[in-house]
Design a protein around this motif. Structure first.
Motif, PDB file in Angstrom:
ATOM      1  N   TYR A  41       0.841  -1.202   0.000  1.00  0.00           N
ATOM      2  CA  TYR A  41       0.000   0.000   0.000  1.00  0.00           C
ATOM      3  C   TYR A  41       0.876   1.251   0.000  1.00  0.00           C
ATOM      4  CZ  TYR A  41      -2.917   3.748   1.823  1.00  0.00           C
ATOM      5  OH  TYR A  41      -3.540   4.961   2.005  1.00  0.00           O
ATOM      6  N   GLY A  42       1.870   1.294   0.901  1.00  0.00           N
ATOM      7  CA  GLY A  42       2.770   2.442   0.952  1.00  0.00           C
ATOM      8  C   GLY A  42       3.587   2.597  -0.314  1.00  0.00           C
ATOM      9  N   GLU A  43       3.984   1.478  -0.891  1.00  0.00           N
ATOM     10  CA  GLU A  43       4.760   1.539  -2.128  1.00  0.00           C
ATOM     11  C   GLU A  43       3.933   2.132  -3.260  1.00  0.00           C
ATOM     12  OE1 GLU A  43       7.225  -2.531  -0.948  1.00  0.00           O
ATOM     13  OE2 GLU A  43       5.760  -2.542  -2.568  1.00  0.00           O
ATOM     14  N   ARG A  44       2.665   1.755  -3.288  1.00  0.00           N
ATOM     15  CA  ARG A  44       1.772   2.251  -4.346  1.00  0.00           C
ATOM     16  C   ARG A  44       1.546   3.757  -4.232  1.00  0.00           C
ATOM     17  NH1 ARG A  44      -1.363   2.305  -9.058  1.00  0.00           N
ATOM     18  NH2 ARG A  44      -3.548   2.711  -8.626  1.00  0.00           N
ATOM     19  N   TRP A  45       1.211   4.231  -3.029  1.00  0.00           N
ATOM     20  CA  TRP A  45       0.829   5.635  -2.865  1.00  0.00           C
ATOM     21  C   TRP A  45       2.018   6.562  -2.702  1.00  0.00           C
ATOM     22  CZ3 TRP A  45      -3.678   7.374  -4.309  1.00  0.00           C
ATOM     23  CH2 TRP A  45      -4.674   6.417  -4.533  1.00  0.00           C
ATOM     24  N   ALA A  46       3.138   6.046  -2.227  1.00  0.00           N
ATOM     25  CA  ALA A  46       4.350   6.865  -2.186  1.00  0.00           C
ATOM     26  C   ALA A  46       4.780   7.245  -3.593  1.00  0.00           C
ATOM     27  CB  ALA A  46       5.474   6.110  -1.483  1.00  0.00           C
ATOM     28  N   ARG A  47       4.504   6.357  -4.550  1.00  0.00           N
ATOM     29  CA  ARG A  47       4.870   6.638  -5.932  1.00  0.00           C
ATOM     30  C   ARG A  47       4.176   7.901  -6.448  1.00  0.00           C
ATOM     31  NH1 ARG A  47       4.163   8.023 -10.492  1.00  0.00           N
ATOM     32  NH2 ARG A  47       4.329   6.877 -12.441  1.00  0.00           N
ATOM     33  N   HIS A  48       2.936   8.149  -6.010  1.00  0.00           N
ATOM     34  CA  HIS A  48       2.226   9.358  -6.440  1.00  0.00           C
ATOM     35  C   HIS A  48       2.862  10.611  -5.831  1.00  0.00           C
ATOM     36  CE1 HIS A  48      -0.848   7.099  -8.496  1.00  0.00           C
ATOM     37  NE2 HIS A  48      -1.114   6.401  -7.413  1.00  0.00           N
ATOM     38  N   TRP A  49       3.253  10.525  -4.555  1.00  0.00           N
ATOM     39  CA  TRP A  49       3.876  11.695  -3.931  1.00  0.00           C
ATOM     40  C   TRP A  49       5.251  11.957  -4.518  1.00  0.00           C
ATOM     41  CZ3 TRP A  49       1.808  15.509  -1.399  1.00  0.00           C
ATOM     42  CH2 TRP A  49       2.650  16.452  -0.797  1.00  0.00           C
ATOM     43  N   MET A  50       5.925  10.927  -4.986  1.00  0.00           N
ATOM     44  CA  MET A  50       7.220  11.125  -5.621  1.00  0.00           C
ATOM     45  C   MET A  50       7.080  11.958  -6.892  1.00  0.00           C
ATOM     46  SD  MET A  50       8.725   7.305  -4.939  1.00  0.00           S
ATOM     47  CE  MET A  50      10.208   7.439  -5.914  1.00  0.00           C
ATOM     48  N   ASP A  51       5.932  11.873  -7.554  1.00  0.00           N
ATOM     49  CA  ASP A  51       5.680  12.749  -8.693  1.00  0.00           C
ATOM     50  C   ASP A  51       5.518  14.195  -8.245  1.00  0.00           C
ATOM     51  OD1 ASP A  51       5.797  10.687 -10.502  1.00  0.00           O
ATOM     52  OD2 ASP A  51       3.635  10.401 -10.624  1.00  0.00           O
ATOM     53  N   VAL A  52       4.827  14.397  -7.113  1.00  0.00           N
ATOM     54  CA  VAL A  52       4.642  15.749  -6.581  1.00  0.00           C
ATOM     55  C   VAL A  52       5.989  16.368  -6.218  1.00  0.00           C
ATOM     56  CG1 VAL A  52       3.643  17.098  -4.684  1.00  0.00           C
ATOM     57  CG2 VAL A  52       2.321  15.245  -5.730  1.00  0.00           C
ATOM     58  N   SER A  53       6.837  15.586  -5.595  1.00  0.00           N
ATOM     59  CA  SER A  53       8.139  16.101  -5.143  1.00  0.00           C
ATOM     60  C   SER A  53       9.192  16.102  -6.244  1.00  0.00           C
ATOM     61  CB  SER A  53       8.648  15.262  -3.964  1.00  0.00           C
ATOM     62  OG  SER A  53       8.875  13.921  -4.357  1.00  0.00           O
ATOM     63  N   ARG A  54       8.824  15.627  -7.443  1.00  0.00           N
ATOM     64  CA  ARG A  54       9.752  15.558  -8.578  1.00  0.00           C
ATOM     65  C   ARG A  54      10.976  14.718  -8.238  1.00  0.00           C
ATOM     66  NH1 ARG A  54       9.679  22.052 -10.020  1.00  0.00           N
ATOM     67  NH2 ARG A  54       7.411  22.271 -10.079  1.00  0.00           N
ATOM     68  N   TYR A  55      10.710  13.610  -7.584  1.00  0.00           N
ATOM     69  CA  TYR A  55      11.790  12.729  -7.136  1.00  0.00           C
ATOM     70  C   TYR A  55      12.651  12.263  -8.301  1.00  0.00           C
ATOM     71  CZ  TYR A  55      14.109   8.508  -5.445  1.00  0.00           C
ATOM     72  OH  TYR A  55      15.043   7.551  -5.138  1.00  0.00           O
ATOM     73  N   SER A  56      13.944  12.223  -8.045  1.00  0.00           N
ATOM     74  CA  SER A  56      14.878  11.662  -9.008  1.00  0.00           C
ATOM     75  C   SER A  56      16.115  11.205  -8.247  1.00  0.00           C
ATOM     76  CB  SER A  56      15.272  12.694 -10.068  1.00  0.00           C
ATOM     77  OG  SER A  56      16.247  12.168 -10.941  1.00  0.00           O
TER      78      SER A  56
END
Length: 206
Positions: A41-56
């Motif tokens: 569950y955390g892996e799935r939804w953390a992926r969306h926040w990584m888009d918000v934070s522009r993770y790289s």
């Protein structure tokens, strides 16, 4: 559908059969609770926040220095853990903006939350990119226009923009990253020793 929504993964045949055999009125609720307790569950939804934070894990438009973010995974793991542990949203925001100023006690893992400010798009370490990701991520609006001029009906005037700019301009990213856990792994001591040895050898080069 609930499997795909909450974990992004399909149910196994055994899970489907278990659900079909459960004739109770709480059958669907049980599945939801099971999925919310899953680490996926955390892996799935953390992926969306990584888009918000522009993770790289690499820097863009950097040519004269190392392009990698060697500890980027610590921010990713922080996000996964935050969703799985149901971290309150206000704490989630505070830790990503100022974890180093909070009283964290013995658990230093929230320091990884500062990856929100240090990972992602940083063209030549442009301070304005950090302000943009903060305003878009937490306020749902861009304040980039206020960098140059104030709009008559926009809620963020130029004066407020540069007040925020002053906050980030007066901070610095430490060259030595802090330890996030308790006692370091024995391999870390070996790494430190080897790093020191190579640094000294490099300094002696003509």
């Amino acid at each position: 559908r609930v499997y795909y929504n909450l974990t992004g993964l399909p149910p196994s045949m055994e899970e489907i059969q278990t659900f079909e055999r459960d004739q109770s009125s709480e059958a669907h609720e049980k599945v939801v609770e099971q999925l919310l307790s899953s680490p996926h569950y955390g892996e799935r939804w953390a992926r969306h926040w990584m888009d918000v934070s522009r993770y790289s894990d690499t820097k863009g438009y950097v040519f004269q220095s190392d392009r990698s973010y060697p500890f980027a995974y610590t921010y990713r793991d922080y996000l996964v853990r935050s969703f799985n542990e149901d971290l309150p949203y206000d704490h989630f925001i505070k830790e990503q903006l100022a974890a180093d100023l909070m009283d964290l006690g013995q658990d230093k893992r929230p320091l990884a939350a500062l990856g929100y400010l240090t990972l992602g798009r940083r063209f030549l370490n442009n301070q304005h990119d950090i302000i943009d990701v903060v305003s878009r991520g937490f306020m749902g609006l861009t304040v980039t226009c206020a960098r140059c001029h104030a709009h008559k009906y926009d809620p963020i005037p130029t004066e407020d923009y540069y007040s925020l700019y002053g906050v980030f301009a007066s901070t610095r990213e430490p060259s030595e990253k802090p330890l996030l856990g308790g006692e370091p792994h024995p391999a870390f001591a070996e790494y430190q020793h080897e790093k020191q040895k190579r640094s000294e050898a490099h300094a002696r080069r003509p």
